[in-house]
Design a protein around this motif. Structure first.
Motif, short mmCIF file in Angstrom:
data_model
loop_
_atom_site.label_atom_id
_atom_site.label_comp_id
_atom_site.label_asym_id
_atom_site.label_seq_id
_atom_site.Cartn_x
_atom_site.Cartn_y
_atom_site.Cartn_z
N ARG A 88 0.84 -1.21 0.00
CA ARG A 88 0.00 0.00 0.00
C ARG A 88 0.87 1.26 0.00
O ARG A 88 0.59 2.19 -0.75
CB ARG A 88 -0.91 -0.01 1.23
N TYR A 89 1.90 1.27 0.82
CA TYR A 89 2.75 2.46 0.90
C TYR A 89 3.43 2.73 -0.44
O TYR A 89 3.46 3.87 -0.91
CB TYR A 89 3.80 2.28 1.99
N LEU A 90 3.97 1.69 -1.06
CA LEU A 90 4.66 1.87 -2.34
C LEU A 90 3.70 2.33 -3.43
O LEU A 90 4.04 3.18 -4.26
CB LEU A 90 5.35 0.57 -2.75
N VAL A 91 2.50 1.75 -3.44
CA VAL A 91 1.52 2.12 -4.46
C VAL A 91 1.06 3.56 -4.27
O VAL A 91 0.94 4.32 -5.23
CB VAL A 91 0.32 1.14 -4.42
N GLU A 92 0.79 3.95 -3.01
CA GLU A 92 0.32 5.31 -2.76
C GLU A 92 1.39 6.36 -3.06
O GLU A 92 1.07 7.53 -3.27
CB GLU A 92 -0.14 5.44 -1.31
N HIS A 93 2.66 5.95 -3.08
CA HIS A 93 3.76 6.88 -3.37
C HIS A 93 4.52 6.43 -4.62
O HIS A 93 5.74 6.53 -4.70
CB HIS A 93 4.71 6.96 -2.16
N HIS A 94 3.77 5.96 -5.61
CA HIS A 94 4.40 5.38 -6.81
C HIS A 94 5.11 6.42 -7.66
O HIS A 94 5.88 6.06 -8.56
CB HIS A 94 3.33 4.68 -7.66
N ASP A 95 4.87 7.70 -7.38
CA ASP A 95 5.49 8.75 -8.19
C ASP A 95 6.90 9.10 -7.75
O ASP A 95 7.52 10.01 -8.30
CB ASP A 95 4.62 10.01 -8.14
N ARG A 96 7.42 8.37 -6.75
CA ARG A 96 8.76 8.69 -6.25
C ARG A 96 9.38 7.45 -5.62
O ARG A 96 8.73 6.41 -5.46
CB ARG A 96 8.70 9.81 -5.22
N VAL A 97 10.65 7.59 -5.23
CA VAL A 97 11.35 6.53 -4.52
C VAL A 97 11.04 6.64 -3.03
O VAL A 97 11.15 7.73 -2.45
CB VAL A 97 12.88 6.61 -4.75
N ALA A 98 10.63 5.55 -2.42
CA ALA A 98 10.43 5.51 -0.97
C ALA A 98 11.72 4.99 -0.34
O ALA A 98 12.15 3.86 -0.62
CB ALA A 98 9.27 4.59 -0.61
N GLY A 113 4.30 11.41 2.46
CA GLY A 113 5.75 11.31 2.33
C GLY A 113 6.47 12.46 3.01
O GLY A 113 5.91 13.56 3.15
N PRO A 114 7.71 12.24 3.45
CA PRO A 114 8.43 13.27 4.22
C PRO A 114 8.73 14.53 3.44
O PRO A 114 8.71 15.63 4.00
CB PRO A 114 9.71 12.55 4.66
N GLU A 115 9.02 14.41 2.14
CA GLU A 115 9.38 15.60 1.37
C GLU A 115 8.21 16.56 1.28
O GLU A 115 8.37 17.78 1.36
CB GLU A 115 9.87 15.20 -0.03
N THR A 116 7.00 16.02 1.10
CA THR A 116 5.82 16.88 1.03
C THR A 116 5.60 17.59 2.35
O THR A 116 5.31 18.80 2.39
CB THR A 116 4.58 16.05 0.68
N LEU A 117 5.74 16.86 3.48
CA LEU A 117 5.56 17.49 4.79
C LEU A 117 6.61 18.57 5.03
O LEU A 117 6.30 19.63 5.58
CB LEU A 117 5.62 16.43 5.89
N ARG A 118 7.85 18.32 4.61
CA ARG A 118 8.88 19.34 4.78
C ARG A 118 8.55 20.59 3.96
O ARG A 118 8.77 21.72 4.41
CB ARG A 118 10.24 18.79 4.36
#
Length: 490
Positions: free
Chosen positions: A34-44, A211-216
């Protein structure tokens, strides 16, 4: 719900399907997917995955590749392939297949279906909305306002077992079908939880969602203020999380949390579900009150469940905090009441699978005061006796509702055997949630005996697994733990 290739990832049923075939996944493997799919636009990154999916757990470095390999096998990915899960060496993992997100068709809120969601572990979906339709209708309207960027705070209060969590589940399910994210935090019992624990869980949901980058980016210079709550956002400076209420350090933390919620609501609607706030620390209540004015033009609904003020477990500070919160113009409080006689019969019929007569329904109402949890326990008690008639209740113990359910719960635990009773009593001392290994050491029972005892308790719904944690469990309801714990003190 997400689709990629011939696969469907159903977040409501917690299923991975290939066509019509359900592919079994371990809970943590599902969470990784789920985490990888929800953030498929970037590297986790590896650190991000570990912090988000194994918070507060001591795990080895092998846990992540082990789960990734299990996931690749489930998806049929061959060795050396970069699709669907690509390893970015030195960084982490990326879901490299095109992903489509789909929502259920929207319909007017007044007629939207209220299908059960995957509830917290202690919520039983059987008869989940019996008798609560009037409250749900009002909550639908407030959710509609929140989706239209008129933020709302909804407080569900009532005694233990009355159905607050079930109502909250239904509203959260509806919010999801309409495209909102639900960020949940639960207040744990006891004094060991750190300050702002309920909001720390909410922020971890935000981190997993965005994701952390968005929160930052949302936080800017305030990002380091959440370093203690979210280590992924920390910098090299040491941040003191909380001090006295007047401490400016504390208010900067509050400001950072408020900014996350406000910024997130501009992307899509959010529901903040704060469960069991009668256990919350003073800092969490203060943050909630400071957040309230910022909801006026935000697509946010804050959903709070709390014990009613006539419950002896609700202390004076909680009542004071509720009174202060209710002064907010867009705060609404709903008292979840017990069931009527006919509704008790409806709930009992749903659990038994056969119609319940008026006489039995009336007798059960007299015994339970219409409390749905007590009705469920009483139905279990009748089933064990092989009786579903009013005479069986008249032959039973003549106890007040609160003592009757304790009597029923004691009998259920005793039926599991001496070893299971010893294990459950030790678990009650540990807290509402507990790890099997810790309780095993505390009881000095053998691993095999503990395993058998846990299996028996699971089978009889005395305990349930804690999702996302290995060998971790919680009591099916607070009343179970309260009964065991109070018996130990007498």
């Amino acid at each position: 719900m997400y689709s990629f290739g011939a696969f469907t990832l159903d977040l409501q049923l917690y299923q991975l399907r290939h066509g019509d075939e359900v592919i079994p996944l371990e809970p943590k493997v599902f969470d990784v997917l789920r985490y990888l799919v929800e953030h498929h636009d970037r590297v986790a990154t590896k650190r991000e995955l570990l912090e988000s999916l194994w918070p507060h757990e001591v795990v080895t470095e092998a846990v992540l590749p082990t789960n990734i390999n299990a996931l690749r096998r489930a998806l049929g990915q061959k060795r050396g392939d970069k699709t669907p899960i690509e390893t970015v060496h030195g960084r982490g993992y990326r879901f490299s297949m095109p992903v489509r997100r789909s929502l259920l068709p929207e319909s007017p809120l007044s007629s939207a279906p209220m299908s059960p969601m995957a509830p917290p572990e202690h919520a039983d979906p059987v008869g989940s909305i019996v008798g609560q339709q009037p409250i749900l209708d009002k909550l639908r309207k407030l959710l509609s306002l929140a989706l239209a960027e008129q933020g709302q705070i909804c407080v569900l209060s009532g005694e233990a077992g009355i159905g607050k969590t079930r109502v909250a589940c239904q509203l959260a399910d509806l919010a999801r079908t309409l495209g909102a994210d639900v960020w949940m935090g639960t207040c744990e019992e006891g004094r060991d939880s750190p300050p702002l624990w309920v909001f720390q869980q909410v922020l971890r949901s935000a981190l997993q969602s965005e994701g952390p980058e968005t929160l930052r980016r949302w936080l800017g210079p305030l990002a380091h203020e959440l370093g203690t709550l979210l280590p992924l956002l920390a910098d090299s400076r040491e941040v003191r999380l909380l001090g006295a209420p007047q401490d400016q350090e504390s208010f900067r933390v509050y400001d950072a949390v408020t900014r996350v919620v406000s910024q997130a609501s501009r992307v899509r609607p959010r529901v903040l579900w704060l469960e069991d706030m009668h256990r919350a620390d003073e800092a969490s209540w203060q943050l909630l009150r400071l957040l309230a004015p910022h909801l006026e033009r935000a697509a946010v609904l804050v959903l709070v469940t709390v014990r009613s003020r006539d419950d002896l477990t609700v202390v004076l500070p909680v009542q004071r905090n509720l009174d202060l919160l209710q002064r907010t113009p867009h705060c609404h409080r709903f008292l979840v009441r017990g069931l009527e006689v006919a509704q008790v019969g409806e709930l009992a019929s749903a659990q038994l699978g056969v119609p319940v007569g008026d006489e039995l329904a009336r007798a059960m109402h007299d015994k339970t005061g219409g409390n749905p949890q007590l009705v469920r326990e009483l139905v279990d008690w009748l089933e064990v006796r092989g009786r579903t008639d009013a005479a069986a209740l008249r032959e039973g113990p003549n106890l007040a509702p609160s003592e009757l359910v304790r009597h029923v719960l004691r009998r259920r635990v005793v039926r599991l055997g001496a070893a299971a009773q010893q294990l459950l009593e030790a678990s009650a001392v540990v807290g509402p949630t507990w790890d099997a290994a810790l309780v095993e050491r505390a009881t000095a029972l053998s691993h095999e005996v503990c395993t058998d005892a846990i299996d028996a308790a699971l089978t009889h719904r005395v305990i349930v697994p804690v999702s996302g944690r290995v060998d971790a469990y919680r009591f099916s309801h607070d009343l179970v733990r309260d009964t065991l714990y109070s018996d130990l003190q007498t």
